[in-house]
Design an enzyme around this catalytic site. Structure first.
Site, PDB file in Angstrom:
ATOM      1  N   SER A  96       8.597  -6.011   1.287  1.00  0.00           N
ATOM      2  CA  SER A  96       7.781  -4.820   1.547  1.00  0.00           C
ATOM      3  C   SER A  96       6.495  -5.275   2.227  1.00  0.00           C
ATOM      4  CB  SER A  96       7.462  -4.078   0.243  1.00  0.00           C
ATOM      5  OG  SER A  96       8.634  -3.571  -0.341  1.00  0.00           O
ATOM      6  N   LYS A 171       9.155   2.921   2.884  1.00  0.00           N
ATOM      7  CA  LYS A 171       8.896   2.194   1.635  1.00  0.00           C
ATOM      8  C   LYS A 171       7.461   2.416   1.168  1.00  0.00           C
ATOM      9  CE  LYS A 171       9.254  -0.464  -1.919  1.00  0.00           C
ATOM     10  NZ  LYS A 171       9.622  -1.881  -1.914  1.00  0.00           N
ATOM     11  N   LYS A 239      -0.685  -4.730  -3.698  1.00  0.00           N
ATOM     12  CA  LYS A 239      -0.491  -5.061  -2.285  1.00  0.00           C
ATOM     13  C   LYS A 239       0.060  -3.874  -1.515  1.00  0.00           C
ATOM     14  CE  LYS A 239       3.291  -6.614  -1.170  1.00  0.00           C
ATOM     15  NZ  LYS A 239       4.603  -6.116  -0.671  1.00  0.00           N
TER      16      LYS A 239
END
Length: 292
Positions: A96, A171, A239
């Site tokens: 990701s 995502k 993150k």
């Protein structure tokens, strides 16, 4: 069946590699820590001492590493995938990362004679173990078709969502929804506990109505038990929230709830909970409510 190299055998990468083995593929794995390689070998796979050895004979290369710089480091340079994979190999990045980085690296892969799709996954460790991940794929129609058989060995819902970088964009939206849901669930449980409600019964009935969600199903009991063993670490969700807020600024849009929850996730990480499951956001919420 394909010769597949898996770079990154962490919480998600190792079970995915094992499922590829179970599907009949030949799998060679590389990881920074040897114990994860040893576990793959014990399951019937092969280990490599570096990226060049892992990818040299691979038809398909999967990267599953933490962040954009990690993916870039894995693919670039003399020891990277682009310099060592055979021409025509398909690179699937299941990490990701930032959508703009995904597009940039896909272009570099094409220039190096490789095919590329970004295919980030959702479903956490259990989803990876059970091979039921949801996978959002960015790339060309042709490359998606080539990747589909491999992805079907590790996932259940696999959707082509657009060109290179589109998978990472979807995502990011997924992680926004999940984070806001975790925060709402944490607040709801603290609210229920404050009134002495039977929380097991409450979550059961809430899960059957409009408030039901996979977040409630998978994270509710963890919050009730205060069991935050990592399936997806807060550090990684932090993150991801950084990716979301940066991308939103780039697009010129506001995400008020997302921005607020991003601050809460960041605060939890800074208070030492980076290694907990992202349901560990409950700890911070409980502290705010005076119920830590």
């Amino acid at each position: 069946m394909s010769n597949i190299a898996v770079i990154g055998l962490g919480i998600m990468g190792l079970p995915m590699a094992k499922n590829l083995l179970a599907a009949g593929h030949t799998v060679t794995g590389y990881n920074l820590s040897q114990d994860r390689i040893d576990e793959l070998v014990a399951a019937g796979g092969q280990g490599a001492n570096g990226i060049p050895a892992a990818v040299k004979d691979a038809d398909v290369i999967i990267t599953m590493v933490p962040d954009s710089p990690d993916v870039a480091a894995a693919v670039r340079g003399e020891e990277g995938i682009f310099a060592n994979a055979k021409k025509g190999a398909l690179w699937i990045d299941a990490s990701s990362i930032r959508p703009d980085v995904a597009k940039e690296l896909a272009d570099e892969a094409t220039a190096a004679g490789l095919r590329a799709v970004d295919a980030p996954v959702s479903g956490g460790e259990q989803g990876a173990i059970d091979a039921v991940l949801s996978i959002m794929v960015g790339g060309t129609d042709e490359d998606f078709a080539s990747a589909l058989e491999v992805l079907q060995s590790v996932g259940k819902t696999i959707v082509h969502v657009g060109p290179a970088g589109a998978g990472q964009t979807v995502k990011a939206a997924n992680q926004l929804i999940v984070a806001v849901n975790i925060q709402a669930l944490a607040e709801a449980i603290i609210f229920l506990e404050a009134f002495g409600v039977d929380t097991d019964a409450a979550l059961k009935v809430l899960g059957g109505g409009l408030a039901g969600s996979k977040v409630l199903d998978q994270k509710g009991q963890k919050m009730l038990d205060r069991d935050f063993a990592p399936g997806f670490r807060l550090a990684l969700h932090n993150k991801d929230m950084g990716i979301i807020t940066a991308a939103a600024r780039q697009a010129g849009i506001t995400i008020p709830l997302g921005a607020h929850v991003a601050q809460l996730v960041g605060s939890a990480v800074q208070q030492g909970d980076a290694g907990l499951d992202h349901s560990g956001l409950f700890k911070l919420t409980a502290a705010f409510a005076g119920r830590a």
